[in-house]
Design an enzyme around this catalytic site. Structure first.
Site, PDB file in Angstrom:
ATOM      1  N   ASN A   1      40.558  40.885  40.522  1.00  0.00           N
ATOM      2  CA  ASN A   1      39.561  40.011  41.149  1.00  0.00           C
ATOM      3  C   ASN A   1      38.678  39.362  40.073  1.00  0.00           C
ATOM      4  O   ASN A   1      37.442  39.503  40.076  1.00  0.00           O
ATOM      5  CB  ASN A   1      38.715  40.799  42.151  1.00  0.00           C
ATOM      6  CG  ASN A   1      38.172  39.923  43.266  1.00  0.00           C
ATOM      7  OD1 ASN A   1      38.282  38.695  43.212  1.00  0.00           O
ATOM      8  ND2 ASN A   1      37.571  40.535  44.261  1.00  0.00           N
TER       9      ASN A   1
ATOM     10  N   HIS B   1      30.757  42.878  49.459  1.00  0.00           N
ATOM     11  CA  HIS B   1      32.026  43.251  50.078  1.00  0.00           C
ATOM     12  C   HIS B   1      31.883  43.526  51.575  1.00  0.00           C
ATOM     13  O   HIS B   1      32.826  43.286  52.328  1.00  0.00           O
ATOM     14  CB  HIS B   1      32.621  44.482  49.378  1.00  0.00           C
ATOM     15  CG  HIS B   1      33.448  44.139  48.181  1.00  0.00           C
ATOM     16  ND1 HIS B   1      32.923  44.018  46.918  1.00  0.00           N
ATOM     17  CD2 HIS B   1      34.782  43.896  48.055  1.00  0.00           C
ATOM     18  CE1 HIS B   1      33.886  43.711  46.061  1.00  0.00           C
ATOM     19  NE2 HIS B   1      35.027  43.634  46.724  1.00  0.00           N
TER      20      HIS B   1
END
Length: 495
Positions: free
Chosen positions: A318, A349
């Site tokens: 990521n 998140h």
């Protein structure tokens, strides 16, 4: 999930059409912005229904905040609003509608839009308010020195290439692509000359797209055939915990978490391929003269699977989110930047408790891994044979630590996560604390040297690569000429 895949495949075809028939040499930036935005909103509407209105609302209010607040403080208000709006939507989706399910998970695209909103707000603040000498080299070259129009803003946030799965890109890179100057600037920079004649034809992304689609196919095949036979949830099965030996349990932990990764490989690589198919993502040439289409790539699979340190794993996983966390949080934190960055990552998140358990564990693991590496690694790098043994041991330790850390991220809830950790007697938590007590962390000096001495888990190497990625653009309102910006970039690289 089917809607997502169908929309991404449609976006891939649209990207080919966009590059072929709406190439920057054939049409105006205005038309490219309009088409990219409308296609993006259509895909969002098809995939998420009227939940897609959240994307427009979040972007619209953020733009209004930017206009009325002013460049001095807008980055703070945009950051609080965008992250707060995302969190409210996540709370609503998780705790009111469908806990543990991923149907109509409209918060996924909102996570990317939140990154774009906050990144651009900080870049405008850096470019239009802060003094040039107060900026770091990367901030200086990413700084945006004029306010974008509403169309440019919506196009950046909601274009069809990145609305469903990203990845994050800088505003300047996106505008440079839309205006058709990405290849020319990269050609000039690759040669290291400011007066290089610009080429008239773009390099073809076909080979890069084909390679990435092959990776997508293999990842999807692996996910559909292997992943379901190795569920992560089996790590907390009562019978398995009671009968399996420790080596067997740790081996299954590793293979089950490894089997959980291909779905991310599939989604992120397909997103990268879509951008490349549209002509976005070119990053110059390597030393052999081969085109590089990894400007906004989000992962490096080989480095992930063979990483020999916690830092190396996160450097290659990521990637664009890691850079976002570094630029909006780590570099600007006044105290405990590592802890603040992990907390922001957890909030971004979502609201599942497992995310917070994972990232709090990640803080311990990161600090412990850094302490070990700083204090003992230099004893094992003199001899190739010894270094090979060291790399094998650290690879095994890294894979065990990563798998141990991310179990709550997959399980989501508190009870199964704590069941797993208690069944392991919190062994790596305790080991990390002992490491921090035994091995001192290197002290850092104040000021800019602080960020050079204590790198976050996504490292200096990644930031140096990002500097090479950044393209410049020129407008009538820009106070810097293209020549000055290219010179700025080379000065930054030297620093």
């Amino acid at each position: 999930q089917v809607n997502f895949v169908v929309c991404q495949l449609f976006a891939l075809l649209a990207a080919v059409w966009f590059r072929t028939y709406l190439h920057s040499s054939k049409t105006s930036p205005f038309i490219r912005h309009v088409v990219a935005t409308l296609l993006g909103l259509y895909l969002a509407l098809f995939c998420f229904g009227w939940y897609a209105l959240h994307f427009v609302i979040q972007s619209g209010i953020s733009y209004y905040i930017m206009i009325i607040i002013g460049v001095e403080n807008m980055h703070k208000y945009c950051f609080v609003f965008a992250l707060g709006y995302l969190t409210v939507c996540q709370i609503t989706r998780v705790y009111i509608f469908d806990y543990g399910q991923y149907s109509a998970d409209f918060s996924g695209p909102m996570m990317i839009i939140t990154q774009k909103i906050t990144s651009l707000a900080f870049e405008i603040h850096d470019g239009m308010f802060r003094k040039n000498e107060d900026l770091t080299p990367s901030q200086r070259c990413l700084a945006v020195r004029r306010m974008p129009s509403l169309l440019e803003y919506l196009s950046y946030n909601c274009n069809f290439m990145g609305i469903l799965a990203g990845p994050l890109c800088s505003y300047k890179d996106y505008i440079t692509f839309i205006e058709g100057r990405s290849y020319q600037l990269q050609q000039s920079e690759a040669n290291g000359k400011e007066d290089t004649k610009y080429e008239q034809t773009d390099p073809s992304p076909n080979i890069a797209v084909a390679q990435k689609l092959l990776i997508c196919g293999l990842s999807l095949l692996f996910h559909m055939t292997i992943t379901k036979t190795l569920p992560v949830e089996y790590n907390v099965d009562d019978n398995f915990r009671a009968t399996a030996s420790w080596p067997v349990r740790f081996f299954y932990l590793y293979v089950s978490l490894m089997a959980a990764r291909p779905k991310y490989y599939f989604a992120w690589t397909l997103a990268d391929a879509i951008n490349n198919a549209a002509g976005f993502g070119f990053r110059g040439y390597d030393k052999n003269g081969i085109t590089r289409w990894d400007l906004i790539s989000n992962l490096r699979i080989q480095q992930i699977e063979f990483s020999t340190s916690f830092k190396m794993f996160l450097d290659n996983w990521n990637i664009q989110t890691a850079l976002w966390l570094k630029r909006v949080c780590y570099e600007r934190a006044t105290f405990s930047p590592t802890i603040q960055t992990f907390i922001l990552s957890a909030i971004w998140h979502g609201v599942y408790p497992g995310y917070y358990l994972t990232f709090l564990t990640g803080v311990l693991m990161t600090l412990a891994a850094r302490a070990i590496r700083n204090n003992i690694r230099h004893y094992f790098v003199q001899s190739p044979a010894v270094k090979l043994c060291y790399d094998i041991v650290t690879w095994m330790a890294t894979q065990a630590a990563i798998s141990y850390t991310v179990v709550p991220f997959v399980l989501l809830s508190v009870k199964p996560s704590l069941t797993f950790y208690s069944s392991c007697y919190f062994c790596l938590h305790i080991a990390s604390i002992l490491v921090l007590l035994v091995f001192p962390l290197k002290r850092t000096q104040k000021g800019s040297k602080k960020h050079e001495s204590v790198q976050p888990v996504w490292s200096r190497k990644l930031e140096e690569e990002s500097l090479l990625q950044k393209n410049n653009y020129s407008t009538t309102n820009n106070s810097f000429s293209q020549k000055q910006e290219i010179t700025c970039r080379y000065q930054a690289l030297k620093q």
